[in-house]
Design a protein around this motif. Structure first.
Motif, PDB file in Angstrom:
ATOM      1  N   GLY A 141      -3.969  -9.194  -1.507  1.00  0.00           N
ATOM      2  CA  GLY A 141      -4.839  -7.761  -0.177  1.00  0.00           C
ATOM      3  C   GLY A 141      -4.829  -6.501  -0.524  1.00  0.00           C
ATOM      4  N   PHE A 142      -5.584  -5.590  -0.525  1.00  0.00           N
ATOM      5  CA  PHE A 142      -5.502  -4.172  -0.525  1.00  0.00           C
ATOM      6  C   PHE A 142      -6.038  -4.126   0.402  1.00  0.00           C
ATOM      7  N   ARG A 143      -5.411  -2.778   1.659  1.00  0.00           N
ATOM      8  CA  ARG A 143      -5.566  -2.089   2.231  1.00  0.00           C
ATOM      9  C   ARG A 143      -6.562  -0.907   1.935  1.00  0.00           C
ATOM     10  N   ASN A 144      -6.905  -0.730   3.496  1.00  0.00           N
ATOM     11  CA  ASN A 144      -8.198   0.287   3.532  1.00  0.00           C
ATOM     12  C   ASN A 144      -7.927   1.967   3.312  1.00  0.00           C
ATOM     13  N   SER A 145      -7.427   1.886   2.695  1.00  0.00           N
ATOM     14  CA  SER A 145      -6.438   3.642   2.055  1.00  0.00           C
ATOM     15  C   SER A 145      -7.446   3.573   1.079  1.00  0.00           C
ATOM     16  N   SER A 146      -7.009   5.317   1.238  1.00  0.00           N
ATOM     17  CA  SER A 146      -8.070   5.874  -0.176  1.00  0.00           C
ATOM     18  C   SER A 146      -7.609   5.463  -1.758  1.00  0.00           C
ATOM     19  N   THR A 147      -5.645   4.983  -1.520  1.00  0.00           N
ATOM     20  CA  THR A 147      -5.138   4.843  -2.796  1.00  0.00           C
ATOM     21  C   THR A 147      -5.341   3.098  -2.847  1.00  0.00           C
ATOM     22  N   SER A 148      -5.547   2.282  -2.024  1.00  0.00           N
ATOM     23  CA  SER A 148      -5.877   0.834  -2.496  1.00  0.00           C
ATOM     24  C   SER A 148      -7.277   1.076  -2.997  1.00  0.00           C
ATOM     25  N   THR A 149      -8.333   1.546  -2.203  1.00  0.00           N
ATOM     26  CA  THR A 149      -9.550   2.557  -2.538  1.00  0.00           C
ATOM     27  C   THR A 149      -9.471   2.254  -3.621  1.00  0.00           C
ATOM     28  N   ASP A 190       0.548  -1.135  -0.307  1.00  0.00           N
ATOM     29  CA  ASP A 190       0.055   0.101  -0.274  1.00  0.00           C
ATOM     30  C   ASP A 190       0.957   1.270   0.406  1.00  0.00           C
ATOM     31  N   THR A 191       2.155   0.990   0.770  1.00  0.00           N
ATOM     32  CA  THR A 191       2.959   2.030   0.500  1.00  0.00           C
ATOM     33  C   THR A 191       3.599   2.495  -0.730  1.00  0.00           C
ATOM     34  N   LEU A 192       4.219   2.051  -1.018  1.00  0.00           N
ATOM     35  CA  LEU A 192       4.615   1.306  -2.620  1.00  0.00           C
ATOM     36  C   LEU A 192       3.727   1.620  -3.513  1.00  0.00           C
ATOM     37  N   ALA A 193       2.617   1.665  -3.686  1.00  0.00           N
ATOM     38  CA  ALA A 193       1.161   1.901  -4.368  1.00  0.00           C
ATOM     39  C   ALA A 193       0.866   3.220  -3.929  1.00  0.00           C
ATOM     40  N   THR A 194       0.909   3.991  -3.274  1.00  0.00           N
ATOM     41  CA  THR A 194       1.042   5.278  -2.985  1.00  0.00           C
ATOM     42  C   THR A 194       2.034   6.772  -3.809  1.00  0.00           C
ATOM     43  N   ILE A 195       2.642   5.690  -3.324  1.00  0.00           N
ATOM     44  CA  ILE A 195       4.234   6.433  -3.774  1.00  0.00           C
ATOM     45  C   ILE A 195       4.136   6.457  -5.308  1.00  0.00           C
TER      46      ILE A 195
END
Length: 514
Positions: A231-239, A206-211
């Motif tokens: 699995g995706f985390r419940n974060s804005s980027t993952s959504t 999730d951190t890598l995807a956000t960056i």
């Protein structure tokens, strides 16, 4: 180690703590809490064990037990000296994560001995780094993150490395984007390298995807592909990624010529004659395409348009047919590069590279159905050693196979971590033994290969100086001796499996190699 301890029936006084640690490491906090409470309710006279249970209870409370935090802080002077570092670790971890949500009195480290080099110190420094970053003391935060990272590397602390790199990259992402990306990629690599059950993967990815998302990095689609599996985390980027990231389909080559496609192409085709010259597509065919005179559009046509017009594709927002064919173009480039790079390697190195890359893949049967067929991998390995021209012919007619070959030198860092473990295992085997091992591996079905893959990864993960010697079960001696494996690492790879049934299955599969 914990599995071995539990299986060998520790004293009743310690059994609940052992099981709680096991569940905590697996991320099953509910079961961990149950074992902790059973341990605390037992007639316990061991103060060290009592405070170890309380510190573990704090860790699994996920920020919901300030009362226990304050109790441990107040009673710290009464805690037996030998278990204080573990309690320090729990207190620092709790405070560093949750003190920003509400006012929590900081735990004061009483002695420099807790800042000596041990795994608890990593959390101590990481907590300080987080606090400095949140207080906007960037220079101090940077120094503390660097110090924590170096210590985690020196101590070879897997979770410490993953945590510090993940946090470090997150706090740098707004100021030093390129470095933040490299650190996030390293965190993903170590997550793949150390984390067999993929527990930490959703957080790190999730951190890598956000960056990657914030900096428009092309390889974002590769990260999202792995996230769909772990699995995706419940974060804005993952959504956003869960909803918009493309699911690559290598077998699709025709698409409906709908209004969305036509509008997309019209906006990029102001002069059909110029487009025809740049793409090699006849003018009248282009006219039929954008005016809806043809019902379908071929993938090959879209690839020519994307290439000829130099379209910068947005994989999250552009029409799916465009994105799917754009991914094929990325694969084409990677495939050509891989063939060139393979020519530089010895035949034995090609074999190890291809096999270790295959083992790193997460969803082989779904994403690589042809490669997973009996005989396909064997044939690919045979050709890569004997004749690269025929290897190319064997792999270039299916995008599934081209995608696999392209990844040989452009593998996602998470998968690269998994691959490096198998590479090291195979590379360490004597040449003749390796040849026999690979031959017997290829005779196995997918499920049995997965069992052996896990063993190889765990064997290398535990290949370090533990300061103790362990013996594997007697039934594994023939396997260990034949392939000249280390006994302690074999034993640890065996006991890394949680269930007795899994360990028995592993032993049965390994004996097929004898």
């Amino acid at each position: 180690m914990i599995n071995m301890l539990i299986d060998n029936k520790p004293s009743s006084e310690w059994k609940h703590y052992s099981r709680a640690i096991k569940y905590y490491c697996e991320g099953d906090f509910s079961k961990a809490k149950s074992q902790i409470e059973r341990g605390l309710k037992s007639n316990m006279k061991n103060r060290s064990l009592f405070y170890l249970l309380l510190s573990l209870k704090l860790l699994v409370s996920t920020g919901q037990n300030d009362k226990l935090y304050n109790r441990l802080r107040r009673e710290f002077g009464r805690i037996p000296v030998r278990v204080r570092p573990e309690v320090v670790w729990a207190l620092i971890n709790y405070h560093s994560i949750y003190h920003t949500e509400r006012e929590l009195k900081a735990f004061r480290v009483w002695s420099e001995r807790y800042e000596q080099e041990n795994t608890a110190t990593i959390m101590l420094f990481l907590g300080k780094a987080r606090k400095e970053a949140l207080d906007n003391n960037k220079e101090n935060a940077l120094k503390l993150f660097e110090k924590t990272y170096e210590l985690a590397k020196k101590l070879e602390d897997p979770q410490g490395l993953i945590n510090v790199l993940n946090d470090f990259s997150w706090y740098l992402k707004l100021d030093t984007k390129e470095r933040a990306l490299k650190l996030a990629e390293k965190a993903s690599y170590y997550s793949g390298y150390y984390d067999e059950d993929l527990a930490a993967a959703p957080y790190v990815l999730d951190t890598l995807a956000t960056i990657q998302f914030e900096n428009h990095v092309i390889s974002l689609y590769k990260t999202a592909e792995i996230q769909r599996f772990v699995g995706f985390r419940n974060s804005s980027t993952s959504t956003i990624l869960k909803k918009k990231s493309p699911v690559f389909n290598p077998r699709r080559s025709k698409y409906a010529n709908n209004e969305l496609i036509r509008d997309y192409l019209k906006n990029r085709m102001n002069n059909l004659l110029a487009v025809s010259r740049n793409t090699g597509i006849a003018w009248d065919n282009l006219s039929k395409l954008i005016n809806g005179k043809t019902q379908t559009v071929r993938g090959k046509t879209l690839r020519k348009i994307i290439t000829g017009l130099g379209i910068e594709v947005d994989p999250l927002n552009d029409p799916y047919p465009i994105v799917n064919e754009w991914i094929k173009l990325q694969i084409d480039k990677g495939f050509e590069n891989a063939i060139t790079e393979l020519e530089k390697l010895k035949p034995s190195e090609r074999e190890i590279l291809i096999l270790s890359t295959y083992t790193a893949l997460l969803n082989k049967r779904k994403d690589y159905p042809y490669l997973s067929r009996k005989g396909t991998l064997s044939r690919a390995l045979e050709l890569c050693k004997e004749d690269l021209r025929r290897f190319r012919e064997f792999t270039e007619n299916r995008y599934e196979m081209k995608k696999f070959v392209a990844q040989l030198f452009e593998l996602h860092p998470f998968l690269e971590g998994r691959r490096d473990l198998i590479w090291k295992f195979l590379k360490a085997l004597p040449a003749r033994k390796r040849k026999e091992f690979i031959h017997k591996y290829l005779q196995l079905g997918d499920e049995d290969r997965g069992v052996i893959d896990t063993f190889m990864r765990n064997y290398v993960r535990y290949d370090r100086n533990w300061g103790l010697r362990l013996k594997p079960p007697a039934e594994l001696y023939p396997f260990t001796q034949k392939y000249r494996l280390k006994k302690t690492q074999t034993a640890l790879a065996y006991w890394a499996l949680d269930k007795k049934k899994e360990r028995k299955k592993l032993a049965n599969r390994l004996l097929k190699f004898v």
